[in-house]
Motif scaffolding. Structure first.
Motif, PDB file in Angstrom:
ATOM      1  N   UNK A 101      23.483  56.706  17.058  1.00 25.02           N
ATOM      2  CA  UNK A 101      22.423  57.633  17.506  1.00 25.02           C
ATOM      3  C   UNK A 101      21.526  56.987  18.552  1.00 25.02           C
ATOM      4  N   UNK A 102      22.129  56.307  19.500  1.00 26.77           N
ATOM      5  CA  UNK A 102      21.395  55.551  20.518  1.00 26.77           C
ATOM      6  C   UNK A 102      21.534  56.262  21.869  1.00 26.77           C
ATOM      7  N   UNK A 103      20.523  57.059  22.227  1.00 27.98           N
ATOM      8  CA  UNK A 103      20.576  57.803  23.483  1.00 27.98           C
ATOM      9  C   UNK A 103      20.541  56.861  24.686  1.00 27.98           C
ATOM     10  N   UNK A 104      19.837  55.748  24.555  1.00 30.85           N
ATOM     11  CA  UNK A 104      19.752  54.791  25.675  1.00 30.85           C
ATOM     12  C   UNK A 104      21.120  54.205  25.987  1.00 30.85           C
ATOM     13  N   UNK A 105      21.937  53.986  24.961  1.00 25.27           N
ATOM     14  CA  UNK A 105      23.277  53.453  25.185  1.00 25.27           C
ATOM     15  C   UNK A 105      24.154  54.480  25.897  1.00 25.27           C
ATOM     16  N   UNK A 106      23.970  55.745  25.581  1.00 24.04           N
ATOM     17  CA  UNK A 106      24.710  56.799  26.287  1.00 24.04           C
ATOM     18  C   UNK A 106      24.283  56.854  27.754  1.00 24.04           C
ATOM     19  N   UNK A 107      22.992  56.674  28.007  1.00 19.37           N
ATOM     20  CA  UNK A 107      22.525  56.620  29.397  1.00 19.37           C
ATOM     21  C   UNK A 107      23.118  55.422  30.128  1.00 19.37           C
ATOM     22  N   UNK A 108      23.238  54.289  29.424  1.00 18.44           N
ATOM     23  CA  UNK A 108      23.853  53.104  30.030  1.00 18.44           C
ATOM     24  C   UNK A 108      25.314  53.371  30.369  1.00 18.44           C
ATOM     25  N   UNK A 109      25.999  54.120  29.508  1.00 19.41           N
ATOM     26  CA  UNK A 109      27.393  54.488  29.779  1.00 19.41           C
ATOM     27  C   UNK A 109      27.489  55.360  31.020  1.00 19.41           C
ATOM     28  N   UNK A 110      26.534  56.265  31.186  1.00 13.09           N
ATOM     29  CA  UNK A 110      26.519  57.117  32.380  1.00 13.09           C
ATOM     30  C   UNK A 110      26.326  56.281  33.640  1.00 13.09           C
ATOM     31  N   UNK A 111      25.408  55.328  33.585  1.00 15.96           N
ATOM     32  CA  UNK A 111      25.183  54.445  34.741  1.00 15.96           C
ATOM     33  C   UNK A 111      26.431  53.646  35.067  1.00 15.96           C
ATOM     34  N   UNK A 112      27.084  53.126  34.023  1.00 19.03           N
ATOM     35  CA  UNK A 112      28.309  52.345  34.238  1.00 19.03           C
ATOM     36  C   UNK A 112      29.408  53.209  34.839  1.00 19.03           C
ATOM     37  N   UNK A 113      29.507  54.458  34.389  1.00 22.00           N
ATOM     38  CA  UNK A 113      30.519  55.362  34.943  1.00 22.00           C
ATOM     39  C   UNK A 113      30.248  55.640  36.414  1.00 22.00           C
ATOM     40  N   UNK A 114      28.984  55.810  36.767  1.00 23.13           N
ATOM     41  CA  UNK A 114      28.650  56.040  38.170  1.00 23.13           C
ATOM     42  C   UNK A 114      28.968  54.813  39.025  1.00 23.13           C
TER      43      UNK A 114
END
Length: 371
Positions: free
Chosen positions: A205-218
């Motif tokens: 339940x870590x929203x910040x980690x999901x945001x980090x995944x989005x940055x890495x994908x970009x």
């Protein structure tokens, strides 16, 4: 406090991003390019100077380099544009020089008028550049007495250099299958890492980690652009170089998967964004959705282990179908926009990876529909 001495801080030099060993390794990996450059430039200069008697044959090796280092997948066009641009530039510049001579203002006029006339004749890209270059060089270099006019020699040198560079690309081509496989592996590793972060975010339940995944994908966009360039390059070589004709079927399949893998990474970005939104809104993540993402990771890892293996492709495809089915079945009775979007993105990602693995688009609905 003026007598106090500030504490001494040891200066730390930044650690180089690339070590000497890595740089030497890069040199070893590019031995074919180095050999092509040596043979093509030396051969072009020798032919122009000693066989044709050109006293200023500097453009022959330059043309060879331009051809070999031209844009991926377009070296045939580079040779054509190179010769066309040179021919046009020497024609316009030679006429102007005969009328106005050589000098500072003549140089400015030749460069400007050559560019204008070339544009009026719709020359673009390499052809436009070489037309201007040819005019400038003709205006700057005084021809050697007793030798052919620079207009004739420059055009001939461009043709010689372009053909030498092109021939070397065919005689000593790069390892097409190895090159595109390495690029594919890099992208697949990046996709697996992004999905792994998304799965961890869903588990914790870590929203910040999901945001980090989005940055890495970009951040994988340069890898994708490099993969497109590599695919165009190796496709051209496999089509033209006799030594690589045996790889044409594999190269065609590899290159055909690039669009689908690009779409898969775009799906991963949307997936990361939706998971982050879901977690920020304190929505409960269905366990089946997390399991589906983890199955996607496994499928991508199978692809990464050996993209060329038909057996592994079949195994990976089975896992992708499993992930899609699980995501669709995991949807709760009361849906939210984010939950439905996450499931839809898992299915889209599975579909794009299936197409990358050779499954026809027309077969996707039958394969992925849940009974």
């Amino acid at each position: 406090m003026s007598g106090d001495r500030l504490p001494f801080r040891r200066l730390r030099l930044p650690r180089p991003e690339v070590t000497i060993r890595e740089r030497l390794g890069r040199v070893r990996e590019n031995w074919r390019l180095l050999l092509r450059l040596a043979v093509a430039t030396g051969g072009a200069f020798t032919i122009a100077t000693y066989l044709l008697g050109h006293a200023q044959a500097f453009f022959a090796p330059i043309a060879a380099v331009i051809t070999m280092m031209g844009g991926a997948g377009r070296r045939q066009r580079v040779v054509f544009e190179l010769v066309l641009g040179v021919a046009f530039g020497v024609l316009v510049a030679e006429l102007l020089i005969l009328l106005i001579g050589r000098g500072g203002w003549q140089m400015a006029l030749v460069a400007s008028l050559t560019a204008i006339v070339a544009m009026l004749f719709n020359l673009r890209g390499m052809a436009l550049t070489q037309a201007i270059n040819s005019g400038v060089l003709l205006a700057a270099i005084v021809p050697v007495a007793g030798h052919a006019t620079p207009a004739v020699t420059r055009f001939t040198d461009a043709l010689i250099g372009g053909m030498c560079g092109f021939v070397m690309m065919l005689v000593l081509p790069r390892n097409t299958k190895r090159d595109i496989d390495a690029s594919l592996q890099q992208l697949l590793r990046g996709l697996a890492d992004v999905l792994d972060k998304i799965a961890q975010a869903m588990r914790t339940d870590d929203a910040a980690l999901a945001d980090a995944a989005l940055t890495e994908a970009r951040d994988t966009q340069p890898i994708i652009e490099s993969l497109y360039s590599t695919a165009a390059n190796v496709s051209e070589i496999a089509r033209l170089a006799p030594l690589r004709w045996s790889q044409r079927a594999d190269i065609e399949r590899y290159a055909g998967s690039v669009d689908d893998l690009d779409n898969a990474m775009r799906d991963a970005r949307v997936l990361a964004r939706r998971v982050a939104a879901m977690l920020r809104h304190d929505e409960k993540v269905p366990t089946g959705l997390t399991d589906a993402v983890e199955i996607l990771i496994h499928a991508v890892q199978i692809y990464g282990d050996e993209f060329a293996s038909a057996v592994d492709l079949a195994r990976a495809n089975d896992r992708l179908v499993e992930a899609s089915d699980l995501a669709m079945r995991a949807l709760p009775g009361r849906l939210t926009v984010n939950t439905a979007s996450v499931a839809a993105q898992v299915r889209s990602l599975a579909a794009d990876l299936l197409m990358a693995g050779g499954v026809p688009r027309t077969a996707l609905d039958d394969i992925l529909d849940v009974d």
